[in-house]
Scaffold this motif. Structure first.
Motif, mmCIF file in Angstrom:
data_model
loop_
_atom_site.group_PDB
_atom_site.id
_atom_site.type_symbol
_atom_site.label_atom_id
_atom_site.label_comp_id
_atom_site.label_asym_id
_atom_site.label_seq_id
_atom_site.Cartn_x
_atom_site.Cartn_y
_atom_site.Cartn_z
ATOM 1 N N GLY A 55 0.837 -1.345 -0.112
ATOM 2 C CA GLY A 55 0.120 0.081 0.062
ATOM 3 C C GLY A 55 0.926 1.532 -0.147
ATOM 4 O O GLY A 55 2.133 1.109 0.108
ATOM 5 N N ARG B 133 -1.208 -2.274 -4.158
ATOM 6 C CA ARG B 133 -2.380 -1.458 -3.858
ATOM 7 C C ARG B 133 -2.103 0.009 -3.651
ATOM 8 O O ARG B 133 -3.300 0.892 -3.776
ATOM 9 N N HIS C 183 5.710 -8.339 -1.835
ATOM 10 C CA HIS C 183 4.339 -8.339 -1.886
ATOM 11 C C HIS C 183 3.718 -9.434 -2.319
ATOM 12 O O HIS C 183 4.094 -10.092 -3.256
#
Lengths: 110, 306
Positions: free
Chosen positions: B151, B178, B172
């Protein structure tokens, strides 16, 4: 009044390792937010434990050797030295009681 | 003595609630918890808080919040609330062995960095494993570190870590991030950052004395595991609301966020209000937290008058 001592790469052995009483060392830096939280707490503890425990701070920016020697990888890190070696370690800005519990444990082990 | 309002937590929500409650002569007591100032105290520049066109340091901003609340009579204590009782009035709040009574409570305990729950992660926290790049990045000069997450905060921390580390690997679990486009671009264009796709960290190897030596990654497609050498592990896999003290007493969603009534800060218990990230997994901004803190104080005022 300031109760804490400035430890550095040159006085660390004399002030901490060779100390007759336990020593609480606060590894910190100017740019560390949580260190600013714990700073006044350490100062308070220094007053309350005066004579029983020596309390001081190491600025890791200016004293990289001491920080490296004791494997500091996170600050604030509070190390309690007793008779020249690390007896306890607390990482992070924890409530005061966590620190005093650790100090009492070291003092009571005598 | 029964307080009019006790505020639990001291981020933007709690301290704004304290400011408003103070100005309303409610003599608020703030229990700051174990991270006074909240999550912003482990950030560096805050560039999106209105009123600071040049940006402001997170810890400084929170110091200003606190001063402003104290100026209007808020009493702030660096203490952690360990237990509450809210099934009858007055409510009871425990700090260690000490018990406080209050007519209302504002819960603004925020959220904390989520951990993976590995035993090795717990053992090595502060010894090579970290949830705070701005605090600990300094100790990884010319080292190779990994950051787990995908993120915006993971990207922000990855970029920050390149100031010190010679290499930053983002681990990830999926094949796309994201994070927002702008952050992704910054990461892709940074020569010090590489990304390991479709991988989850299942173990960390190292000792408290020597720090982290390697992590074990599992490929989410082939399920094969492999050793990945690195000197430090930074976690940025989201947050969990700090609501364990209130579990079973208030309505919460599946993730443990407190449910508030639309357009207010009212919880399922009358007289108990919630503000900031503890009741918001959507916006999670300093300014939205501050806004809801203000709402909570006004809700408390109305409640006490009625």
């Amino acid at each position: 009044m300031k109760n804490t001592i400035e430890f550095n790469d040159s006085n660390f052995d004399k002030e901490v390792i060779e100390s007759d009483i336990p020593v609480l060392v606060d590894f910190w830096a100017e740019w560390c937010g949580p260190c600013k939280i714990i700073g006044p707490v350490v100062e308070e503890i220094a007053g309350e434990y005066s004579g029983k425990v020596k309390v001081g701070k190491v600025d890791v920016d200016h004293n990289p050797n001491t920080a490296m020697k004791f494997g500091i990888r996170s600050i604030p890190s509070l190390l309690v030295f007793d008779r020249g070696s690390v007896a306890e370690q607390v990482v992070g800005a924890v409530p005061k009681k966590n620190i005093t519990d650790v100090l009492d444990r070291v003092l009571n082990s005598k | 003595m029964i307080s009019k309002v006790i505020i639990i937590g001291s981020g933007p929500a709690g301290l704004t609630a304290a400011l408003y409650a103070g100005r309303a002569n409610l003599n608020p007591i703030v229990f700051e918890g174990d991270q006074p100032g909240g999550q912003l105290t482990i950030t560096t520049d805050v560039e999106n808080y209105p009123g600071f066109p040049e940006g402001v340091l997170g810890p400084e901003l929170m110091d200003l919040f606190r001063k402003q609340a104290v100026r209007f009579g808020a009493e702030c204590y660096f203490k952690y609330v360990s237990k509450v009782e809210i099934h009858e009035k007055p409510f009871k709040v425990w700090v260690g062995d000490k018990q406080y009574e209050t007519d209302t409570i504002i819960i603004s305990t925020g959220a904390s960095a989520r951990l993976l729950g590995l035993e090795s992660e717990n053992k090595l926290m502060g010894h090579g494993v970290s949830t705070c790049a701005t605090c600990d990045g300094f100790f990884y000069k010319e080292k190779h570190v990994i950051i787990v997450g995908g993120g915006d905060s993971a990207m922000e921390e990855a970029i920050f870590l390149t100031k010190f580390a010679k290499r930053v690997s983002v681990i990830h679990r999926r094949d796309e991030l994201r994070a927002s486009k702008i952050m992704q671009e910054r990461v892709f264009n940074n020569p010090k950052i590489d990304i390991v796709w479709n991988a989850v960290m299942v173990d960390i190897e190292g000792t408290q004395v020597d720090g982290v030596k390697a992590v074990i990654l599992r490929d989410t497609l082939s399920l094969e595991t492999r050793k990945f050498a690195c000197d430090g592990v930074f976690l940025a896999i989201g947050h969990n609301p700090n609501t364990s003290v209130f579990r079973g007493m208030l309505e919460m969603d599946k993730q443990g966020y407190i449910i508030i009534k639309n357009g207010s800060t009212k919880t399922s218990v009358e007289g108990v209000f919630a503000a900031g990230d503890v009741a918001d997994h959507v916006y999670r901004q300093a300014i939205t937290a501050a806004g809801s803190g203000c709402m909570a104080a006004i809700d408390v005022e109305h409640y006490l008058q009625s």
